[in-house]
Structures are given as structure tokens and as C-alpha cells.
Design a protein around this motif. Structure first.
Motif, PDB file in Angstrom:
ATOM      1  N   SER A   1      -3.503 -27.191  23.369  1.00 13.76           N
ATOM      2  CA  SER A   1      -3.016 -27.564  24.577  1.00 13.76           C
ATOM      3  C   SER A   1      -1.640 -26.860  24.895  1.00 13.76           C
ATOM      4  N   GLY A   2      -1.543 -26.169  26.135  1.00 14.22           N
ATOM      5  CA  GLY A   2      -0.344 -25.673  26.654  1.00 14.22           C
ATOM      6  C   GLY A   2      -0.112 -24.352  26.052  1.00 14.22           C
ATOM      7  N   LEU A   3      -0.734 -23.919  25.012  1.00 13.38           N
ATOM      8  CA  LEU A   3      -0.319 -22.357  24.305  1.00 13.38           C
ATOM      9  C   LEU A   3      -0.891 -21.172  25.251  1.00 13.38           C
ATOM     10  N   PRO A   4      -0.095 -20.292  25.238  1.00 14.66           N
ATOM     11  CA  PRO A   4      -0.450 -19.158  26.098  1.00 14.66           C
ATOM     12  C   PRO A   4      -1.320 -18.258  25.571  1.00 14.66           C
ATOM     13  N   LEU A   5      -2.239 -17.387  26.369  1.00 16.06           N
ATOM     14  CA  LEU A   5      -3.275 -16.548  25.819  1.00 16.06           C
ATOM     15  C   LEU A   5      -2.660 -15.406  25.067  1.00 16.06           C
ATOM     16  N   ARG A   6      -1.373 -15.051  25.457  1.00 13.85           N
ATOM     17  CA  ARG A   6      -0.986 -14.018  24.366  1.00 13.85           C
ATOM     18  C   ARG A   6      -0.684 -14.410  23.023  1.00 13.85           C
ATOM     19  N   ARG A   7      -0.652 -15.615  22.630  1.00 13.65           N
ATOM     20  CA  ARG A   7      -0.673 -15.757  21.244  1.00 13.65           C
ATOM     21  C   ARG A   7      -1.820 -15.690  20.467  1.00 13.65           C
ATOM     22  N   LEU A   8      -3.036 -15.744  21.433  1.00 15.95           N
ATOM     23  CA  LEU A   8      -4.367 -15.316  20.863  1.00 15.95           C
ATOM     24  C   LEU A   8      -4.585 -13.740  20.892  1.00 15.95           C
TER      25      LEU A   8
END
Length: 324
Positions: free
Chosen positions: A179-186
């Protein structure tokens, strides 16, 4: 396909339901991935132009990675297409192209880039195993559920179309939170191939974007196709017909009979095909018969004009035998 974002830049409007070219944005994207054997929409259920499987991230509104994980749990497909629900110009050919690029190499995914060269990870095809691997890793290092990462965006609408069916599969590790993690981390953890496409990657984040999309729909040379698609969605018709055949019929009826005959004739052709419980072939056959009749009608009219008003038609030869 995930469609459960808050759409704050639209004032909280129901963005997936906003109409562009007569069709809801969500339905436009669903049409682009109609070849998928399973389509998962991560959002609260709503009426759609075609059947889908519904899912919801936990907690609702938890952002794109939580939503992606929720969608992945409903398929065991090797390859998945991840789409946002606000792509008015996405076409089936673009989706197929992304899958072709993915399958041709060894990368984890293939995504579009926009007019400014920016990655669009929500217009992409991925290897499901790579997504699950990274999501599991991120969930294991993320804050516990209920604690959002500082500055992480949660106003995201995105989608997942799975090209193959399957039973639910696990993604993030139990106890972790995406929850709340940005797509750029993926995307930072994946090996990606980038495909430039400034049209298909155009998304609608603001009312200005919506206005631009509505204007472009009427300018890009496919207004008739857009209109036919909108009418079919509105009437619940899943039928592909040759519009050129019907347009030719309308032309022949208008020129050979009278202008009002054009819409009436095409309606009757559709009605005849429906009564015959036929598909595109039945429409084409009914249109062929009606077109031949219109041309014959026109020929009769020309013959009558050529003969003139004062010339009666010649007598029909009497071929009966003489009476004795």
C-alpha cells in the motif's frame, strides 16, 4: 484491469466512467484487450461492455502496486498485460504488439513511452513471474500494513488484462504491505523494453486531457468507426460487420430510390439478419439483396425517363396458343 483510483485531479469524478467518443474510458480499454481469455478489473464492480472478473486491493485505494498484486492473484498466465483505465486511444494492435515484443526476447516486460519519452508502466506487457518476484520482495521490505511510505502516491487508476485463465496465484508475501508504494519501485527492479507510442500512451488525468481526447476523437479520421463502436456498446451488440457494405447499400438506396430510403433500408437489413439469427454473413447477404433491389429500382426509373411520359410500354407478347 484496475480502475479504483481516487481521480483527485478530476475532482474525485468517476474517471473510468467518463465518456470519450460516446464510450466510458473503462470500456474503451476493455475493447483494446478483448482478446484476453481472462480480464481482471481491480475496482468495485460496475456495469461494463463485456464480462470481466472483479478484484479489490487491500486496503481499497492502496495504490498501483497493491492493486497489481490483487489482480495477479486471479490468474496464472505466463504473460499479463497491465493497463490503466484512462487510455482513450489504446487499440488491440498496440496490446498485441507489446505481447509480441515481450515474447520475442528475454526481458521482464515491454512498456510504452509517451511523447516526452517517459515510461508508461501501466501500458505494458510483463512476465507474471517477474512481477510476482519483485512484488514479493517489495512487500517483504515495505512498512507494515496501514503505514504508507512517505510521499507515495495513492491517486492512481490502472488495469490488468490477463491473456490466459487460471486459478488465483500468490503475489506479495503474507504480512507485507504494498500500500502506497510508487510504481517506480517496481519498474526499477525489472529489465524492460521500451516502445515509443505517443498516441496509445495518452492518458486522461485532468479535465483538460478529457477535452483534448474528445476533440481528437473527432479529428483523427475514424469518427465513423468510433460512432459504430459507441452505438454497439450502448445497445449491447457484439457483432463485427463490414461497414463499407452497409454504406454502399445506403448510397445505392439514397441515389436509386430516395434519400430517406437509406436509413430505412439499412434498418430493415439489420432486422432481417437478426430475425435469421445470423452474424456478419447474414448481414452481408441481406445487404446484397437489398442493394440489388435498389439498383434494379434505379434502372426502372431511368428506363421510364428515357421512354418519356407519353410513350406507353409495348404490349406483352401473347404466347398462348390460338383457340380453335
Amino acid at each position: 484491469m484496475l480502475a479504483g483510483g481516487a481521480a483527485r485531479r478530476l475532482g474525485g469524478a468517476d474517471k473510468p466512467g467518463v465518456r470519450v467518443g460516446g464510450r466510458a474510458l473503462l470500456d474503451r480499454v476493455l475493447a483494446a484487450c478483448a482478446d484476453a481469455r481472462t480480464t481482471v478489473v481491480v475496482a468495485d464492480p460496475r456495469p461494463t461492455a463485456r464480462p470481466v472478473r472483479w478484484a479489490r486491493e487491500e486496503p481499497p485505494g492502496g495504490g498501483p502496486l497493491a492493486a497489481l498484486d490483487a489482480g495477479l492473484r486471479h490468474t496464472t498466465a505466463d504473460h499479463v498485460v497491465v493497463l490503466s483505465a484512462d487510455l482513450p486511444f489504446l487499440e488491440p494492435g498496440t496490446v498485441r504488439g507489446l505481447l509480441t515484443v515481450l515474447r520475442a526476447g528475454h526481458a521482464d516486460g515491454a512498456l510504452l513511452t509517451d511523447a516526452d519519452g517517459r515510461d508508461q508502466p501501466l501500458v505494458a506487457a510483463y512476465r507474471a513471474s517477474a512481477l510476482r518476484r519483485v512484488l514479493t520482495s517489495l512487500a517483504g521490505t515495505a512498512p507494515t500494513r496501514g503505514t504508507a511510505a512517505a510521499g507515495a502516491p495513492t491517486d492512481t487508476t490502472n488495469g490488468l488484462g490477463a491473456p490466459a485463465s487460471g486459478v488465483p496465484a500468490s503475489g506479495a508475501a503474507p504480512g507485507g504491505s504494498l500500500s502506497g508504494l510508487p510504481l517506480r519501485r517496481l519498474t526499477a527492479a525489472l529489465d524492460l523494453v521500451r516502445v515509443p507510442d505517443q498516441v496509445a500512451s495518452f492518458d486522461c488525468d485532468t479535465w483538460g486531457d478529457i477535452a483534448t481526447a474528445r476533440a481528437r476523437i473527432r479529428e483523427h479520421g475514424h469518427v465513423l468507426d468510433e460512432w459504430i463502436s459507441a452505438v454497439k456498446d450502448e445497445l449491447g451488440i457484439d457483432l463485427d460487420v463490414d461497414t463499407g457494405v452497409l454504406l454502399d447499400l445506403a448510397r445505392d438506396a439514397a441515389h436509386g430510390v430516395a434519400r430517406p430510403a437509406a436509413p430505412l433500408t439499412t434498418f430493415l437489413v439489420g432486422y432481417a439478419a437478426a430475425r435469421a439469427e445470423g452474424g456478419p454473413d447474414a448481414v452481408a447477404e441481406a445487404a446484397r439483396k437489398a442493394a440489388a433491389l435498389a439498383l434494379s429500382w434505379a434502372d426502372e426509373g431511368r428506363d421510364a425517363v428515357a421512354a418519356g411520359p407519353d410513350v406507353a410500354p409495348g404490349p406483352t407478347p401473347d404466347t398462348r396458343p390460338d383457340a380453335g
